[in-house]
Design an enzyme around this catalytic site. Structure first.
Site, mmCIF file in Angstrom:
data_model
loop_
_atom_site.group_PDB
_atom_site.id
_atom_site.type_symbol
_atom_site.label_atom_id
_atom_site.label_comp_id
_atom_site.label_asym_id
_atom_site.label_seq_id
_atom_site.Cartn_x
_atom_site.Cartn_y
_atom_site.Cartn_z
ATOM 1 N N SER A 1 0.821 -1.212 0.000
ATOM 2 C CA SER A 1 0.000 0.000 0.000
ATOM 3 C C SER A 1 0.853 1.259 0.000
ATOM 4 C CB SER A 1 -0.889 0.042 1.245
ATOM 5 O OG SER A 1 -1.884 -0.923 1.205
ATOM 6 N N PRO A 2 0.293 2.352 -0.530
ATOM 7 C CA PRO A 2 0.953 3.648 -0.339
ATOM 8 C C PRO A 2 0.945 4.010 1.140
ATOM 9 C CG PRO A 2 -1.176 3.900 -1.459
ATOM 10 C CD PRO A 2 -0.940 2.445 -1.321
ATOM 11 N N GLN B 1 1.362 7.054 -6.767
ATOM 12 C CA GLN B 1 0.092 7.635 -6.342
ATOM 13 C C GLN B 1 0.249 9.157 -6.326
ATOM 14 O OE1 GLN B 1 -1.572 7.827 -2.180
ATOM 15 N NE2 GLN B 1 -2.951 6.240 -2.981
ATOM 16 N N TYR C 1 -9.038 14.401 0.719
ATOM 17 C CA TYR C 1 -8.128 15.313 0.031
ATOM 18 C C TYR C 1 -8.894 16.082 -1.052
ATOM 19 C CZ TYR C 1 -4.548 12.713 2.580
ATOM 20 O OH TYR C 1 -3.793 12.145 3.575
ATOM 21 N N ARG D 1 -7.933 5.907 -6.381
ATOM 22 C CA ARG D 1 -8.294 5.509 -5.018
ATOM 23 C C ARG D 1 -9.489 6.342 -4.612
ATOM 24 N NH1 ARG D 1 -4.930 4.278 0.502
ATOM 25 N NH2 ARG D 1 -4.726 2.322 -0.605
ATOM 26 N N GLY E 1 -0.709 -2.924 4.045
ATOM 27 C CA GLY E 1 -0.013 -1.717 4.455
ATOM 28 C C GLY E 1 0.937 -1.934 5.602
ATOM 29 N N ARG E 2 0.463 -1.770 6.820
ATOM 30 C CA ARG E 2 1.343 -1.756 7.987
ATOM 31 C C ARG E 2 2.180 -3.011 8.162
ATOM 32 N NH1 ARG E 2 -2.804 1.433 12.131
ATOM 33 N NH2 ARG E 2 -2.752 3.387 10.971
#
Length: 783
Positions: A416-417, A495, A579, A627, A720-721
C-alpha cells in the site's frame, strides 16, 4: 442480596443458576411473561468448543444437556445442483424447548424463585422491584425495559432488509445444510440443521423483492408453509414443514452504547442481537451471563456499579467482535445474488468465509480436500481467463499473475501507499526513500506503491511529502524505479494526489492534521468548499474557482508526464480520504451551488476532468487507477450506490483499477473497524459493475489475502502496515504455500530463499501430521 431477572431466556436462566449456585444465601428470582413450557422457534446451535466453554460452568447442566444434542461435523452447501461438503467444523444443536427445560429445572433445584406468565410493566419497574439490589433486563430483542430507559442505554436498532421466517421439519440430517434455490422471483436460501432426533430447523431467507414476488405478504403461516414446501420439495424429501409462530419478519440489529443505569443492567438480545446466520444469539447471551454472574459475585455486595463495570469491561469487546462477524455474514446473505454467477466451489468458499472469521488457511486445517477441490476449480478458471497454467505448481490464488493493459504482475500482493514524511522541505527525495522503496521491492510483492506524491508545493499534506514538479524530483524517482526494475520482479505505481483542505499540517509523528507549528511555514489551502478540517484548529480553505481548477489540472498533467518519463508502470489518482478531489466527491465536504456541486454527476465533474487529462498524457499501454473512499463512515456521506456509480464512470473514462479505501473524509467519522474491514467495498465494485478492484484495510495475513482472492472480493490485495515491519511478507507467504518463484528474489538473496523454503516445508509437514492425528471435528489451529 436480591437479584431480580426480567426474562427467562437462556441468558437470564444461566445468570440465575450460576449466581444462586455460588451464593445460596442470596435471593435470585426470574420473571418470564410466557409459561414454563412455552417456547418459540425450534433449535439452537453451538460450536463444540462453545459448548465445552460455557456449559462446563455447571456440570449437572452439562451432563443433562450433552445427551440431548445432535452433533455434526460437515457443512454442506447445495447450489445449482451441486453439493459441496466442508468437514472439520464441529457443531451441535438442540431443541430450544429442551435447553430451557433443563435450565429451568436446574434453577428450581438451586432455589431460584421462578414466576411464569408474569407481565412486567417497564414504566413501574423500579417501584415494583424497589427492594431489589440488582435488576437484570433480559426481556428479549423487543425489550420494553430498554425502550423505557433508552436515554440511559442509548440503543441503536437497525432493521435489516431481508425477510426470514423459522420453521421446523421432520426431515433428519447429519450435517448443517445451506440450500440455495433460484426461483422465478429471485434467490432463496434455507439454513437447516438437526436439533433432535427426526427434527430439524429450517430458516428461510430472501430479499424483499423475492418475498413480494412470491406473494408471501398475502399468506398466513399455513399459506407460507405450503409455498415453501413446494419450493423446497426436493430438499424436504417428502417431509412436511412445521409451524411455531413462523411469521415473516426482518432482523433487528440491536446494540446498546451503555449497558447499565442505576441498579439496572441489560443482558442478551435486549443488549445486542447477532444474526442467526452465524448461530450465535444464544451463545452470546450465555457467555454474557457467565461474565455478569462472575462480576456480581465479586463486587455486587459492596458496589453494584463496580460489578456492572466489570461485566462491561469483560464482555464489550468480545460482544462487538461477535456482532461484527454476524453483521458481515448478514450482509452477504442480503447480497447473495452478487455471487450467483460463481462456479460451485467458489460459491461454497464464499459461504464458508462470508463472515471473514474463517480464512483459506482455516479451511485447509478443517478440510484440505475441500480446499483442493476449490483450488482445482480456481486454477482451471484462471487458465481459461489468462492462459497461465498453475495446475502443476499450485501456488494458491495469491501467487497467480494479474494483468492490467500491458502491465503483468507476478502475484496479487500489493504494498500500500504509506506516507513516510521524509522528503526535504522542497519536496526532494532523500536516502530514506531509496532504501525504503528499493529494499521493500525485493520483498516479493507483485506491485509496490509510492506514498502520495504531490504535483505542486501547495498540494502537499506536510513539508515531508515528496513532490513531482521539478527535474530533480523526476530524476530521483527515475533512479528508484530503475533500481526496482533491475533487482526485483515487482512493478511500481505512483500515487498522485493533492491534499486540499488537509494540507499544510505537521508530520505524521508530530501533531497529525494540525497546522505546521511555525506559522510562517504554512501555505494557503483550497478545497471544493470553504470548510476547514476542524473548526477553530485548521485554516478555512478557499473555494476552488475555475482558474484554480485549470492550474491544478495542469499540474497533475505535468506530474503525469514526468511519471511516464521516470518509468512508473502505473499511476493512481488519489480521490479519497478527504483530500482535494475527494472533497468534491463527498456531499459532506461539497456544498457548492455551481456545476461542480449538488448531484453526484456534478460532484464527479472536476475529479473526472483531472483524470481524463491525466489519461490523455499517460501512455495508452500503461494502466491507471483511482483511489476512492467507498464510504465516509458518516451519515449523509457517500453510499454504496455512489461508489458503484463512481467506479462505472471512471472505468468508462479509461480507469483500469478501483482502489477502494474508506473514510478520513471528515474529522468526526464513525468507522466500524475489524479484520479486512473495508473489503466489502472492493467486493461490491468487483461483483456488481464487475470492475477490477483492490482491497485494502486491516489485511494482515497471507491467509486473508488468499481468502479475498479466492472468494472474488477483489483482484488485488494491498497490505499496508505489515509491510512496515516485514518487507518480506510475500516471500514468507510464498515459502509457506510452496510457491517457489526465483524471479521474485534478488540474485543476492537466492541462497537464503532456499533455506526459507526448506523450513516452511518442515512446518507444513508438521501441520499435516497434526491433521492426521486429529479426531474428526477437532480444531488444531492453535497447535
Amino acid at each position: 442480596m436480591k437479584i431480580s431477572i426480567i426474562g427467562g431466556g437462556p441468558g437470564g436462566l444461566y445468570t440465575a443458576l450460576l449466581t444462586k449456585k455460588a451464593r445460596p444465601d442470596w435471593t435470585v428470582e426470574v420473571f418470564e411473561r410466557n409459561q414454563a413450557d412455552d417456547t418459540f422457534g425450534f433449535g439452537v446451535v453451538f460450536s463444540d468448543e462453545t459448548l465445552d466453554e460455557f456449559l462446563s460452568r455447571d456440570k449437572q447442566v452439562f451432563e443433562r444437556i450433552r445427551g440431548e444434542f445432535a452433533y455434526w461435523d460437515d457443512v454442506a452447501v447445495h447450489f445449482k445442483g451441486h453439493e459441496m461438503r466442508c468437514a472439520g467444523n464441529g457443531f451441535c444443536g438442540t431443541s430450544r424447548h429442551t435447553l430451557l427445560r433443563i435450565l429451568q429445572e436446574r434453577c428450581v433445584e438451586l432455589g431460584v424463585e421462578m414466576t411464569f406468565g408474569a407481565e412486567i410493566d417497564a414504566v413501574n419497574l423500579k417501584s415494583q422491584f424497589a427492594d431489589s439490589d440488582v435488576i437484570i433486563a433480559g426481556d428479549g430483542v423487543n425489550s420494553a425495559i430498554r425502550e423505557q430507559y433508552k436515554e440511559a442505554f442509548q440503543p441503536s436498532v437497525v432493521w435489516k432488509s431481508n425477510k426470514f421466517c423459522w420453521m421446523g421439519s421432520t426431515r433428519p440430517m447429519g450435517e448443517f445444510n445451506y440450500f440455495f434455490r433460484e426461483t422465478e422471483h429471485g434467490h432463496v436460501v434455507a439454513h437447516c440443521y438437526q436439533y433432535e432426533k427426526d427434527h430439524s430447523t429450517w430458516v428461510f431467507e430472501m430479499d424483499e423483492a423475492t418475498w413480494a414476488g412470491h406473494g408471501f405478504e398475502d399468506f398466513d403461516e399455513e399459506g407460507s408453509k405450503r409455498k415453501l414446501e413446494k419450493i423446497f420439495a426436493e430438499e424436504l424429501q417428502g417431509h412436511p414443514l412445521m409451524l411455531n409462530r413462523s411469521n415473516w419478519r426482518n432482523f433487528p440489529r440491536v446494540f446498546c452504547e451503555n449497558w447499565y443505569t442505576d441498579n439496572i443492567v441489560i443482558l442478551g438480545d435486549a443488549k445486542a442481537s447477532a444474526h442467526f446466520s452465524i448461530g450465535s444469539g444464544t451463545k452470546l447471551a450465555m457467555e454474557c451471563a457467565i461474565s455478569l454472574s462472575d462480576a456480581l459475585l465479586e463486587y455486587a455486595e459492596t458496589d453494584v456499579e463496580a460489578a456492572f463495570k466489570a461485566y462491561d469491561d469483560a464482555r464489550r469487546t468480545p460482544c462487538q467482535i461477535t456482532q461484527h462477524n454476524a453483521d458481515v455474514s448478514l450482509a452477504w446473505f442480503e447480497h447473495m445474488d452478487r455471487s450467483w454467477d460463481m462456479e460451485p466451489y467458489q460459491f461454497a468458499m464464499v459461504v464458508m468465509c462470508r463472515a471473514k472469521s474463517i480464512t483459506y488457511d482455516n479451511l485447509i486445517i478443517r478440510d484440505p480436500e475441500f480446499v483442493r477441490k476449490a483450488d482445482d476449480e480456481w486454477y482451471a478458471r484462471h487458465l481459461r481467463e489468462t492462459g497461465e497454467d498453475l495446475t502443476k505448481t499450485r501456488p494458491t490464488p495469491m501467487f497467480s499473475q494479474f494483468k492490467l493493459r500491458d502491465m503483468c504482475l507476478g502475484n496479487r500482493v500489493v504494498m500500500s501507499p504509506m506516507a513516510q514524511y521524509s522528503a526535504k522541505p522542497n519536496g526532494d527525495l532523500t536516502d530514506w526513500h531509496k532504501v525504503h522503496y528499493g529494499g521493500h521491492a525485493t520483498g516479493g510483492m507483485g506491485l509496490i506503491y509510492t506514498e502520495m506524491t504531490c504535483p505542486s508545493p501547495d498540494a502537499r499534506i506536510t513539508l515531508g511529502c515528496p513532490g513531482l514538479w521539478t527535474d530533480q524530483h523526476e530524476s530521483d524517482w527515475k533512479e528508484i524505479v530503475a533500481f526496482i526494475h533491475e533487482h526485483s520482479d515487482a512493478k511500481i505505481a505512483l500515487q498522485l494526489g493533492h491534499a486540499g483542505r488537509k494540507g499544510s499540517t505537521q508530520l505524521g509523528w508530530e501533531k497529525m492534521d494540525y497546522p505546521i507549528a511555525d506559522e510562517g511555514s504554512n501555505w494557503p489551502l483550497v478545497s471544493a468548499s470553504p470548510l476547514p478540517w476542524v473548526d477553530g484548529e485548521n485554516q478555512v480553505p478557499a473555494e476552488l474557482d475555475r482558474t484554480g481548477m485549470d492550474r491544478i489540472k495542469a499540474e497533475f498533467v505535468q506530474a503525469t508526464e514526468r511519471a511516464a518519463r521516470a518509468g512508473f508502470d502505473m499511476i493512481e489518482l488519489h480521490c479519497a480520504h478527504g483530500y482535494l478531489l475527494a472533497s468534491f466527491l463527498s456531499p459532506l465536504t461539497n456544498s457548492r451551488t455551481d456545476d461542480y456541486g449538488g448531484s453526484l454527476e456534478n460532484r464527479m465533474r472536476y475529479p473526472l476532468e483531472v483524470f481524463e487529462a491525466m489519461r490523455a498524457a499517460w501512455p495508452a499501454e500503461r494502466p491507471m487507477a483511482i483511489r476512492v473512499s467507498g464510504t465516509d463512515w458518516k451519515e449523509g456521506g457517500l453510499s454504496e450506490d455512489d461508489l458503484l456509480h463512481i467506479a462505472e464512470v471512471f472505468s468508462a473514462a479509461g480507469c483500469d483499477l478501483i482502489d477502494v479505501s474508506a473514510g478520513q473524509t471528515v474529522s468526526d467519522q464513525e468507522p466500524v473497524y475489524g479484520r479486512m474491514f473495508q473489503t466489502h467495498l472492493a467486493e461490491a465494485v468487483r461483483n456488481v459493475p464487475k470492475i477490477a478492484s483492490m482491497a485494502v484495510g486491516a489485511i494482515t495475513e497471507a491467509a486473508q489475502v488468499n481468502t479475498i482472492l479466492h472468494t472474488r472480493r477483489a483482484d488485488l490485495v494491498a497490505v499496508g502496515r505489515p509491510h512496515m515491519w516485514n518487507p518480506y511478507f510475500t516471500h514468507q507467504a510464498a515459502a509457506w504455500y510452496g510457491a517457489v518463484n526465483r524471479r521474485a528474489w534478488a540474485k543476492q538473496y537466492e541462497a537464503g530463499a532456499m533455506q526459507v523454503f526448506r523450513e516452511a516445508e518442515k512446518s507444513r509437514e508438521r501441520l499435516q501430521d497434526l491433521q492426521r492425528k486429529a479426531a474428526p471435528g477437532r480444531h488444531i489451529a492453535s497447535e
